[in-house]
Design a protein around this motif. Structure first.
Motif, mmCIF file in Angstrom:
data_model
loop_
_atom_site.group_PDB
_atom_site.id
_atom_site.type_symbol
_atom_site.label_atom_id
_atom_site.label_comp_id
_atom_site.label_asym_id
_atom_site.label_seq_id
_atom_site.Cartn_x
_atom_site.Cartn_y
_atom_site.Cartn_z
ATOM 1 N N MET A 1 -22.985 -33.334 12.952
ATOM 2 C CA MET A 1 -21.874 -32.474 13.307
ATOM 3 C C MET A 1 -20.968 -32.240 12.100
ATOM 4 S SD MET A 1 -22.194 -31.490 16.428
ATOM 5 C CE MET A 1 -20.581 -30.901 16.821
ATOM 6 N N LYS A 2 -20.702 -33.312 11.355
ATOM 7 C CA LYS A 2 -19.820 -33.155 10.191
ATOM 8 C C LYS A 2 -20.447 -32.223 9.164
ATOM 9 C CE LYS A 2 -17.260 -35.641 6.601
ATOM 10 N NZ LYS A 2 -16.993 -34.382 5.970
ATOM 11 N N ARG A 3 -21.743 -32.379 8.944
ATOM 12 C CA ARG A 3 -22.414 -31.530 7.958
ATOM 13 C C ARG A 3 -22.338 -30.063 8.375
ATOM 14 N NH1 ARG A 3 -28.486 -32.467 5.585
ATOM 15 N NH2 ARG A 3 -28.254 -31.056 3.846
ATOM 16 N N GLY A 4 -22.545 -29.788 9.659
ATOM 17 C CA GLY A 4 -22.437 -28.425 10.158
ATOM 18 C C GLY A 4 -21.032 -27.878 10.002
ATOM 19 N N HIS A 5 -20.051 -28.716 10.300
ATOM 20 C CA HIS A 5 -18.653 -28.314 10.145
ATOM 21 C C HIS A 5 -18.352 -27.999 8.682
ATOM 22 C CE1 HIS A 5 -14.322 -28.942 9.530
ATOM 23 N NE2 HIS A 5 -14.216 -28.390 10.728
ATOM 24 N N ASP A 6 -18.781 -28.885 7.804
ATOM 25 C CA ASP A 6 -18.535 -28.688 6.374
ATOM 26 C C ASP A 6 -19.235 -27.432 5.862
ATOM 27 O OD1 ASP A 6 -17.027 -30.983 6.428
ATOM 28 O OD2 ASP A 6 -18.535 -32.232 5.434
ATOM 29 N N PHE A 7 -20.433 -27.169 6.349
ATOM 30 C CA PHE A 7 -21.155 -25.975 5.945
ATOM 31 C C PHE A 7 -20.376 -24.725 6.358
ATOM 32 C CE2 PHE A 7 -24.347 -22.619 6.640
ATOM 33 C CZ PHE A 7 -24.877 -22.559 5.364
ATOM 34 N N GLY A 8 -19.860 -24.717 7.597
ATOM 35 C CA GLY A 8 -19.057 -23.587 8.054
ATOM 36 C C GLY A 8 -17.819 -23.394 7.203
ATOM 37 N N GLU A 9 -17.164 -24.489 6.876
ATOM 38 C CA GLU A 9 -15.962 -24.401 6.043
ATOM 39 C C GLU A 9 -16.296 -23.862 4.655
ATOM 40 O OE1 GLU A 9 -12.689 -24.976 7.050
ATOM 41 O OE2 GLU A 9 -13.753 -24.924 8.954
ATOM 42 N N SER A 10 -17.455 -24.260 4.116
ATOM 43 C CA SER A 10 -17.833 -23.781 2.789
ATOM 44 C C SER A 10 -18.088 -22.277 2.804
ATOM 45 C CB SER A 10 -19.067 -24.517 2.266
ATOM 46 O OG SER A 10 -20.239 -24.088 2.930
ATOM 47 N N ARG A 11 -18.533 -21.736 3.927
ATOM 48 C CA ARG A 11 -18.748 -20.288 4.037
ATOM 49 C C ARG A 11 -17.423 -19.542 3.920
ATOM 50 N NH1 ARG A 11 -23.451 -18.466 3.096
ATOM 51 N NH2 ARG A 11 -23.247 -16.778 4.568
ATOM 52 N N VAL A 12 -16.368 -20.151 4.447
ATOM 53 C CA VAL A 12 -15.038 -19.539 4.341
ATOM 54 C C VAL A 12 -14.538 -19.646 2.901
ATOM 55 C CG1 VAL A 12 -12.632 -19.672 5.111
ATOM 56 C CG2 VAL A 12 -14.488 -19.990 6.765
ATOM 57 N N HIS A 17 -17.761 -15.649 4.819
ATOM 58 C CA HIS A 17 -17.363 -15.350 6.201
ATOM 59 C C HIS A 17 -15.865 -15.571 6.337
ATOM 60 C CE1 HIS A 17 -21.421 -15.017 7.785
ATOM 61 N NE2 HIS A 17 -21.733 -16.159 7.212
ATOM 62 N N TRP A 18 -15.305 -14.941 7.353
ATOM 63 C CA TRP A 18 -13.912 -15.205 7.689
ATOM 64 C C TRP A 18 -13.843 -16.443 8.562
ATOM 65 C CZ3 TRP A 18 -13.479 -9.455 9.260
ATOM 66 C CH2 TRP A 18 -13.211 -8.690 8.146
ATOM 67 N N ASP A 19 -12.683 -17.073 8.563
ATOM 68 C CA ASP A 19 -12.479 -18.269 9.376
ATOM 69 C C ASP A 19 -12.782 -17.982 10.849
ATOM 70 O OD1 ASP A 19 -11.685 -21.023 9.608
ATOM 71 O OD2 ASP A 19 -9.807 -20.318 10.509
ATOM 72 N N SER A 20 -12.380 -16.812 11.333
ATOM 73 C CA SER A 20 -12.635 -16.469 12.744
ATOM 74 C C SER A 20 -14.137 -16.376 13.027
ATOM 75 C CB SER A 20 -11.942 -15.162 13.119
ATOM 76 O OG SER A 20 -12.405 -14.098 12.310
ATOM 77 N N ASP A 21 -14.949 -15.937 12.042
ATOM 78 C CA ASP A 21 -16.405 -15.896 12.223
ATOM 79 C C ASP A 21 -16.958 -17.299 12.452
ATOM 80 O OD1 ASP A 21 -16.404 -13.147 11.668
ATOM 81 O OD2 ASP A 21 -16.824 -13.467 9.538
ATOM 82 N N VAL A 22 -16.500 -18.224 11.621
ATOM 83 C CA VAL A 22 -16.981 -19.606 11.706
ATOM 84 C C VAL A 22 -16.542 -20.238 13.027
ATOM 85 C CG1 VAL A 22 -16.830 -21.895 10.646
ATOM 86 C CG2 VAL A 22 -17.075 -19.872 9.200
ATOM 87 N N LYS A 23 -15.291 -20.020 13.393
ATOM 88 C CA LYS A 23 -14.797 -20.593 14.662
ATOM 89 C C LYS A 23 -15.555 -20.041 15.854
ATOM 90 C CE LYS A 23 -10.216 -21.823 13.034
ATOM 91 N NZ LYS A 23 -8.798 -21.541 13.037
ATOM 92 N N MET A 24 -15.794 -18.740 15.881
ATOM 93 C CA MET A 24 -16.519 -18.159 17.011
ATOM 94 C C MET A 24 -17.993 -18.587 17.007
ATOM 95 S SD MET A 24 -14.412 -16.940 18.993
ATOM 96 C CE MET A 24 -15.607 -16.380 20.173
ATOM 97 N N GLY A 25 -18.554 -18.814 15.829
ATOM 98 C CA GLY A 25 -19.906 -19.354 15.757
ATOM 99 C C GLY A 25 -19.987 -20.713 16.432
ATOM 100 N N ARG A 26 -18.956 -21.525 16.233
ATOM 101 C CA ARG A 26 -18.911 -22.840 16.888
ATOM 102 C C ARG A 26 -18.790 -22.688 18.392
ATOM 103 N NH1 ARG A 26 -14.797 -24.738 12.381
ATOM 104 N NH2 ARG A 26 -16.297 -25.428 10.832
ATOM 105 N N VAL A 27 -17.953 -21.742 18.832
ATOM 106 C CA VAL A 27 -17.773 -21.493 20.273
ATOM 107 C C VAL A 27 -19.097 -21.034 20.889
ATOM 108 C CG1 VAL A 27 -16.631 -19.983 21.954
ATOM 109 C CG2 VAL A 27 -15.294 -21.040 20.126
#
Length: 62
Positions: A1-12, A17-27
């Motif tokens: 989970m942490k690795r996935g979270h960190d990967f999303g943050e690195s995209r921002v 990607h925008w932060d909203s893209d990453v957040k909605m991807g998680r949702v």
């Protein structure tokens, strides 16, 4: 989970990607997994995989 979270943050951070893209991807990811846990075909497959993995562990411990 942490690795996935960190990967999303690195995209921002990399401006890929925008932060909203990453957040909605998680949702959406959570919604998809929640849906799978109510699907009888998925649960049947999941239980079969659990048994296969246990057999592998059992055969490796001999």
């Amino acid at each position: 989970m942490k690795r996935g979270h960190d990967f999303g943050e690195s995209r921002v951070v990399c401006n890929a990607h925008w932060d909203s893209d990453v957040k909605m991807g998680r949702v959406m990811g959570k919604a998809a997994v929640d849906c799978l846990w109510t699907n009888s075909d998925f649960l049947t497959d999941w239980n079969g995989v659990e048994k296969e993995i246990q057999q592998i562990f059992d055969s490796n411990s001999e």
